[in-house]
Scaffold this motif. Structure first.
Motif, PDB file in Angstrom:
ATOM      1  N   ILE A 140       9.676  -1.726   2.368  1.00 22.81           N
ATOM      2  CA  ILE A 140       8.518  -0.936   2.767  1.00 22.81           C
ATOM      3  C   ILE A 140       8.804  -0.399   4.163  1.00 22.81           C
ATOM      4  CG2 ILE A 140       6.084  -0.968   3.415  1.00 22.81           C
ATOM      5  CD1 ILE A 140       5.564  -3.006   1.287  1.00 22.81           C
ATOM      6  N   MET A 142      -1.863  -3.640  -0.298  1.00 24.93           N
ATOM      7  CA  MET A 142      -0.520  -3.828   0.246  1.00 24.93           C
ATOM      8  C   MET A 142       0.271  -4.868  -0.536  1.00 24.93           C
ATOM      9  SD  MET A 142      -0.126  -1.539   2.424  1.00 24.93           S
ATOM     10  CE  MET A 142       1.551  -2.106   2.746  1.00 24.93           C
ATOM     11  N   ILE A 170       9.685  -0.209  10.905  1.00 23.88           N
ATOM     12  CA  ILE A 170       8.613   0.635  11.430  1.00 23.88           C
ATOM     13  C   ILE A 170       9.233   1.806  12.180  1.00 23.88           C
ATOM     14  CG2 ILE A 170       6.632   0.773  12.987  1.00 23.88           C
ATOM     15  CD1 ILE A 170       6.225  -2.243  12.503  1.00 23.88           C
ATOM     16  N   MET A 200       0.654  -3.967   9.403  1.00 23.24           N
ATOM     17  CA  MET A 200       2.010  -3.864   9.940  1.00 23.24           C
ATOM     18  C   MET A 200       2.910  -5.013   9.499  1.00 23.24           C
ATOM     19  SD  MET A 200       1.451  -2.412  13.810  1.00 23.24           S
ATOM     20  CE  MET A 200       3.191  -2.607  14.187  1.00 23.24           C
ATOM     21  N   LYS A 225       3.908  13.094  10.772  1.00 23.82           N
ATOM     22  CA  LYS A 225       4.084  12.039   9.766  1.00 23.82           C
ATOM     23  C   LYS A 225       3.868  12.569   8.353  1.00 23.82           C
ATOM     24  CE  LYS A 225       0.804   9.324  11.261  1.00 23.82           C
ATOM     25  NZ  LYS A 225       0.221  10.235  12.257  1.00 23.82           N
ATOM     26  N   MET A 233       4.493   5.463  11.782  1.00 21.81           N
ATOM     27  CA  MET A 233       3.313   5.411  12.630  1.00 21.81           C
ATOM     28  C   MET A 233       3.450   6.436  13.747  1.00 21.81           C
ATOM     29  SD  MET A 233       2.693   1.275  12.757  1.00 21.81           S
ATOM     30  CE  MET A 233       0.916   1.441  12.889  1.00 21.81           C
ATOM     31  N   VAL A 249       5.032   4.226   3.779  1.00 20.26           N
ATOM     32  CA  VAL A 249       3.600   4.217   4.102  1.00 20.26           C
ATOM     33  C   VAL A 249       3.388   4.887   5.456  1.00 20.26           C
ATOM     34  CG1 VAL A 249       1.562   2.789   4.509  1.00 20.26           C
ATOM     35  CG2 VAL A 249       3.274   2.060   2.822  1.00 20.26           C
ATOM     36  N   GLU A 260      -1.895   6.985   4.513  1.00 21.53           N
ATOM     37  CA  GLU A 260      -3.080   6.248   4.975  1.00 21.53           C
ATOM     38  C   GLU A 260      -3.789   5.543   3.815  1.00 21.53           C
ATOM     39  OE1 GLU A 260      -3.692   5.795   8.023  1.00 21.53           O
ATOM     40  OE2 GLU A 260      -2.867   7.471   9.164  1.00 21.53           O
ATOM     41  N   ALA A 294       5.478  -4.481   6.717  1.00 17.96           N
ATOM     42  CA  ALA A 294       6.598  -3.561   6.893  1.00 17.96           C
ATOM     43  C   ALA A 294       7.919  -4.318   7.008  1.00 17.96           C
ATOM     44  CB  ALA A 294       6.390  -2.717   8.142  1.00 17.96           C
ATOM     45  N   HIS A 317       3.784  -4.112  -2.023  1.00 20.62           N
ATOM     46  CA  HIS A 317       4.864  -5.018  -1.614  1.00 20.62           C
ATOM     47  C   HIS A 317       5.655  -5.505  -2.823  1.00 20.62           C
ATOM     48  CE1 HIS A 317       6.571  -8.928  -0.276  1.00 20.62           C
ATOM     49  NE2 HIS A 317       6.750  -8.290   0.864  1.00 20.62           N
ATOM     50  N   MET A 362       7.256   1.813   7.172  1.00 21.43           N
ATOM     51  CA  MET A 362       6.012   2.372   7.687  1.00 21.43           C
ATOM     52  C   MET A 362       6.310   3.399   8.757  1.00 21.43           C
ATOM     53  SD  MET A 362       3.209  -0.674   7.777  1.00 21.43           S
ATOM     54  CE  MET A 362       2.863  -1.620   6.276  1.00 21.43           C
ATOM     55  N   THR A 366       0.728   5.425   8.257  1.00 23.07           N
ATOM     56  CA  THR A 366      -0.482   4.668   8.565  1.00 23.07           C
ATOM     57  C   THR A 366      -0.775   4.630  10.053  1.00 23.07           C
ATOM     58  OG1 THR A 366      -1.617   2.554   8.198  1.00 23.07           O
ATOM     59  CG2 THR A 366       0.732   2.449   8.739  1.00 23.07           C
TER      60      THR A 366
END
Length: 251
Positions: free
Chosen positions: A52, A200, A230, A224, A63, A56, A216, A186, A227, A204, A54, A218
């Motif tokens: 996963i 999630m 990130i 978090m 994004k 941000m 993702v 989001e 993740a 996952h 993420m 977000t």
């Protein structure tokens, strides 16, 4: 227990064949003249199988544009984007549409369910578009709705469900065709913490298969800890990409 995130630097050193997503030098702008916006400024990104990732950053940093390019909804102005071994620039619009239908699952913040049809019909849409029979599509849809605790709501319409239930329907629709890449914009920001965690956990479980990945976008700091890595963006560029290792510290 207090959860902390340990961050360490990750370099971009992967090859297209070893990545679910491989991007180099992505550029994307909108408009022209003094009002032109450069949404992506030379983005490099790898997404590994079985993770996963993420993304941000502040609103307007690029994004969603990056997510749209990766999922073939937008063409970049320049740069390379290879998804599951396919160079998107070498595909015709029809080939990209078919590729997207077969291999990408979408989960949106606002659910984007069809309001005038049942939950079951909402979930069957990707399979029907992909040419599957209605019997197969409904059988698969019922199975995944059952896994998400919605077997008894298949005949309901979206407006008869809570926000959390609608998001689970959206996830069922995203997963029904067994996509290799799941992109989420989001997906939990409108949900309470319990429902967000349920969402999630489902994502996952999907990401733990090595031939697929979940991305993702977000702002939600509550998720978090799900993740593997990130990415942080500012002004159309990636400013960091880090492995995130969850540690548990005694309170």
């Amino acid at each position: 227990m207090i959860r902390l995130l340990q961050i360490k630097r990750n370099d971009f050193d992967m090859h297209p064949s070893s990545s679910v997503v491989y991007c180099r030098g992505l550029m994307k702008g909108f408009g022209s003249g003094p009002t032109a916006v450069r949404a992506l400024r030379g983005v490099d990104l790898d997404v590994r199988g079985g993770e996963i990732l993420m993304i941000m950053g502040p609103s307007g940093c690029g994004k969603t544009t990056l997510l749209s390019v990766i999922s073939t909804l937008l063409d970049p102005d320049s740069g390379t984007c290879v998804v599951l071994g396919r160079d998107l620039a070498r595909m015709t619009p029809l080939e990209r549409a078919r590729f997207r239908c077969a291999t990408v699952g979408f989960v949106f913040q606002r659910f984007n369910l069809l309001p005038g049809v049942s939950i079951l019909d909402n979930v069957t849409v990707p399979l029907l578009i992909g040419g599957h029979s209605r019997n197969h599509a409904e059988s698969r849809a019922v199975k995944i709705l059952d896994e998400l605790g919605l077997r008894d709501r298949t005949s309901a319409s979206p407006n008869e469900l809570s926000g959390g239930q609608q998001q689970r329907v959206a996830i069922a629709r995203a997963l029904v065709h067994n996509p290799k890449l799941i992109v989420c914009d989001e997906p939990t920001s409108a949900l309470d913490q319990t429902t967000g965690q349920m969402v999630m956990e489902t994502l996952h479980a999907q990401a733990r298969q090595t031939d697929r990945a979940v991305i993702v976008v977000t702002h939600d700091a509550r998720i978090m800890n799900y993740a593997d890595r990130i990415v942080r963006m500012e002004d159309g560029a990636i400013i960091s990409c880090n492995d995130a290792v969850e540690l548990e510290m005694p309170s």
